[in-house]
Write a protein that holds these residues in place. Structure first.
Motif, PDB file in Angstrom:
ATOM      1  N   GLY A 104       0.816  -1.221   0.000  1.00  0.00           N
ATOM      2  CA  GLY A 104       0.000   0.000   0.000  1.00  0.00           C
ATOM      3  C   GLY A 104       0.846   1.267   0.000  1.00  0.00           C
ATOM      4  O   GLY A 104       0.583   2.210  -0.757  1.00  0.00           O
ATOM      5  N   ALA A 105       1.897   1.281   0.828  1.00  0.00           N
ATOM      6  CA  ALA A 105       2.705   2.495   0.933  1.00  0.00           C
ATOM      7  C   ALA A 105       3.421   2.794  -0.395  1.00  0.00           C
ATOM      8  O   ALA A 105       3.599   3.958  -0.760  1.00  0.00           O
ATOM      9  CB  ALA A 105       3.733   2.333   2.054  1.00  0.00           C
ATOM     10  N   TRP A 107      -3.346  -9.839  10.231  1.00  0.00           N
ATOM     11  CA  TRP A 107      -4.355  -8.897  10.722  1.00  0.00           C
ATOM     12  C   TRP A 107      -5.251  -8.367   9.604  1.00  0.00           C
ATOM     13  O   TRP A 107      -6.210  -7.651   9.865  1.00  0.00           O
ATOM     14  CB  TRP A 107      -3.685  -7.751  11.481  1.00  0.00           C
ATOM     15  CG  TRP A 107      -2.787  -6.880  10.653  1.00  0.00           C
ATOM     16  CD1 TRP A 107      -1.490  -7.103  10.347  1.00  0.00           C
ATOM     17  CD2 TRP A 107      -3.130  -5.629  10.033  1.00  0.00           C
ATOM     18  NE1 TRP A 107      -0.997  -6.083   9.572  1.00  0.00           N
ATOM     19  CE2 TRP A 107      -1.974  -5.159   9.366  1.00  0.00           C
ATOM     20  CE3 TRP A 107      -4.293  -4.855   9.981  1.00  0.00           C
ATOM     21  CZ2 TRP A 107      -1.952  -3.958   8.647  1.00  0.00           C
ATOM     22  CZ3 TRP A 107      -4.264  -3.654   9.264  1.00  0.00           C
ATOM     23  CH2 TRP A 107      -3.108  -3.227   8.620  1.00  0.00           C
ATOM     24  N   LYS A 108      -4.967  -8.740   8.363  1.00  0.00           N
ATOM     25  CA  LYS A 108      -5.853  -8.311   7.269  1.00  0.00           C
ATOM     26  C   LYS A 108      -7.167  -9.095   7.283  1.00  0.00           C
ATOM     27  O   LYS A 108      -8.085  -8.799   6.526  1.00  0.00           O
ATOM     28  CB  LYS A 108      -5.140  -8.432   5.921  1.00  0.00           C
ATOM     29  CG  LYS A 108      -4.011  -7.413   5.735  1.00  0.00           C
ATOM     30  CD  LYS A 108      -4.530  -5.982   5.558  1.00  0.00           C
ATOM     31  CE  LYS A 108      -3.405  -4.989   5.336  1.00  0.00           C
ATOM     32  NZ  LYS A 108      -3.874  -3.599   5.146  1.00  0.00           N
ATOM     33  N   PHE A 114      -5.048   3.297   7.154  1.00  0.00           N
ATOM     34  CA  PHE A 114      -5.820   4.009   6.129  1.00  0.00           C
ATOM     35  C   PHE A 114      -6.765   3.015   5.457  1.00  0.00           C
ATOM     36  O   PHE A 114      -7.961   3.093   5.629  1.00  0.00           O
ATOM     37  CB  PHE A 114      -4.876   4.672   5.101  1.00  0.00           C
ATOM     38  CG  PHE A 114      -5.605   5.407   4.005  1.00  0.00           C
ATOM     39  CD1 PHE A 114      -6.003   6.725   4.164  1.00  0.00           C
ATOM     40  CD2 PHE A 114      -5.906   4.765   2.799  1.00  0.00           C
ATOM     41  CE1 PHE A 114      -6.697   7.396   3.148  1.00  0.00           C
ATOM     42  CE2 PHE A 114      -6.596   5.425   1.782  1.00  0.00           C
ATOM     43  CZ  PHE A 114      -6.976   6.742   1.959  1.00  0.00           C
ATOM     44  N   LEU A 158      -6.197   1.426   1.795  1.00  0.00           N
ATOM     45  CA  LEU A 158      -6.254   1.819   0.386  1.00  0.00           C
ATOM     46  C   LEU A 158      -7.372   1.088  -0.360  1.00  0.00           C
ATOM     47  O   LEU A 158      -8.057   1.661  -1.196  1.00  0.00           O
ATOM     48  CB  LEU A 158      -4.897   1.456  -0.235  1.00  0.00           C
ATOM     49  CG  LEU A 158      -4.384   2.301  -1.380  1.00  0.00           C
ATOM     50  CD1 LEU A 158      -4.507   3.779  -1.105  1.00  0.00           C
ATOM     51  CD2 LEU A 158      -2.940   1.924  -1.676  1.00  0.00           C
TER      52      LEU A 158
END
Ligand code: GLC
Length: 408
Positions: free
Chosen positions: A14-15, A232-233, A315, A317
């Motif tokens: 994501g980053a 953790w997703k 966040f 995404l």
């Protein structure tokens, strides 16, 4: 203006996607600015940044450094990377850190940037340590710091070096302020995405074929989770929720994953997910597509995009992307994710880890096409209003200018 980005991974998490969007946005707003990237490995990030006109230097992390991570440390019992283990590994990798820091300092001095923008924890630390005198650094923090005990300590120690920290949500800003206190000024810039790529119309992938499932019957509602393999997703929450959706409803679930990070301890695996699918007797109703590098084409093939993180999402995404693709979105409601959605207006929500509640939301959407259509329309409108990546340059440019002015 010369901006140097430092990124601690060559893969597209994501980053990194956000970094590319920042570069694209800056390119368009300021075509004459020079954008440089120092990245810790070859791979898609280097390729895509070059294609955007940035000059790229690959300064490879030694293996011990790329595998080092404390994302799981301090986590729930049984899942944590032991602190002792972590400190041991940190200690062992110290010589390579020292060598890397020297090489990084040399590379920064040669490029002589006006601003250094670091885009991941290891580079926040290495960038701050390697900072040549007079150089200015901005940390762009995409994840919570407090759950990472070692990193929190390091960032607190180094917090006076950056001119400021940018965070991807107010929730992460709060976390960073708690760790670094008054020493660090913190500002939030919500991520931006490419609204042309993430749009309601366009190619759709055949998710059944990709997962090796027979074609679903017409009218089947497709519900999917797109996430890295980090535990953790919430792959397990999603699967447990799918097991609670009545067989009589024509619903199929899909999981699209990627193993994007090399750090130990916090990752699940396809084999583990497959095992859970089998133990819940879901193999006829769940497709595992593997890594697909065209998330928009996956989302468009879905009716419902699920975000199921079991911990507060910095966040998320995928939430913004799902809304931009004009698909109904269900999010877990915690952390930065709560700043992106308005419950029942542009998304439905469930409590993190609550499979029963998630199942209820899935059933609600699977049985109500008007609700799906309403959320989809509102989601796209939200994405256009809040997540267009052109906003990134508008917010970043004054920050860079102020950093340069501060130096003058
Ligand atoms: C990190 C966060 C995720 C966020 C992404 C981009 O991967 O965990 O929530 O969407 O960075 O900022």
């Amino acid at each position: 203006m010369k901006v140097l980005f430092l990124n601690p991974s060559g893969q597209l998490g994501g980053a990194e996607v956000c970094l590319l969007n920042m570069m694209a946005s800056l390119r368009e707003a300021e075509p004459l600015w020079q954008l440089h990237l120092i990245v810790s490995d070859d791979g898609p990030l280097a390729e895509k940044a070059s294609a955007l006109g940035a000059s790229v230097t690959v300064l490879k992390f030694p293996v011990s450094l790329s595998r080092l991570g404390d994302a799981g440390a301090g986590g729930p019992a049984g899942q944590e990377v032991s602190r002792f283990n972590l400190l041991q590994r940190l200690f062992r990798s110290l010589p390579s850190v020292v060598i890397y820091k020297r090489r990084l300092r040399r590379a920064i001095s040669q490029l002589s940037p006006d601003v250094i923008h670091t885009n991941g924890f290891k580079m926040h630390v290495l960038g701050a340590l390697a900072l040549p005198s007079g150089a200015r650094i901005v940390w762009h923090i995409h994840d919570y710091v407090r759950p990472r005990p070692v990193m929190a300590r390091l960032l607190r120690l180094l917090a006076k070096r950056p001119v400021m920290a940018i965070t991807n949500s107010k929730s992460v800003a709060e976390d960073v302020r708690e760790v670094c206190g008054e020493r660090l000024s913190v500002r939030t810039i919500y991520n931006g995405i490419d609204l042309d790529t993430f749009s309601p119309g366009g190619p759709e992938l055949d998710l059944d074929a990709l997962s090796g499932l027979p074609p679903a019957a017409p009218g089947t509602i497709r519900v999917g989770l797109l996430a890295t393999l980090a535990r953790w997703k919430g792959h397990a929450t999603f699967l447990r929720a799918m097991a609670l959706v009545p067989e009589s409803l024509p619903v199929r679930g899909y999981i699209t994953t990627g193993n994007l990070y090399q750090t130990d301890g916090s990752q699940s695996s396809h084999a583990e997910i497959r095992k859970l699918i089998d133990s819940l007797s879901l193999s006829h109703r769940i497709g595992l597509t593997g890594l697909v590098d065209r998330p928009a084409s996956v989302m468009r093939a879905l009716d419902v995009v699920v975000h199921a993180s079991t911990q507060p999402e910095p966040f998320g995404l995928v939430i913004a992307e799902g809304m931009a693709c004009g698909r109904a979105v269900i999010t877990s409601y915690a952390g930065g994710a709560t700043e992106l959605v308005e419950e029942k207006i542009n998304a439905l929500t469930h409590q993190p880890g609550d499979a029963e509640e998630l199942a209820e939301r899935i059933v609600e959407l699977a049985t109500d096409s008007n609700l799906r259509a309403r959320l989809a329309r509102a989601g796209r409108a939200t994405a256009e209003r809040r997540f267009d990546r052109s906003r990134l340059a508008t917010e970043l440019i004054p920050i860079y200018r102020s950093v340069v002015a501060a130096r003058a």
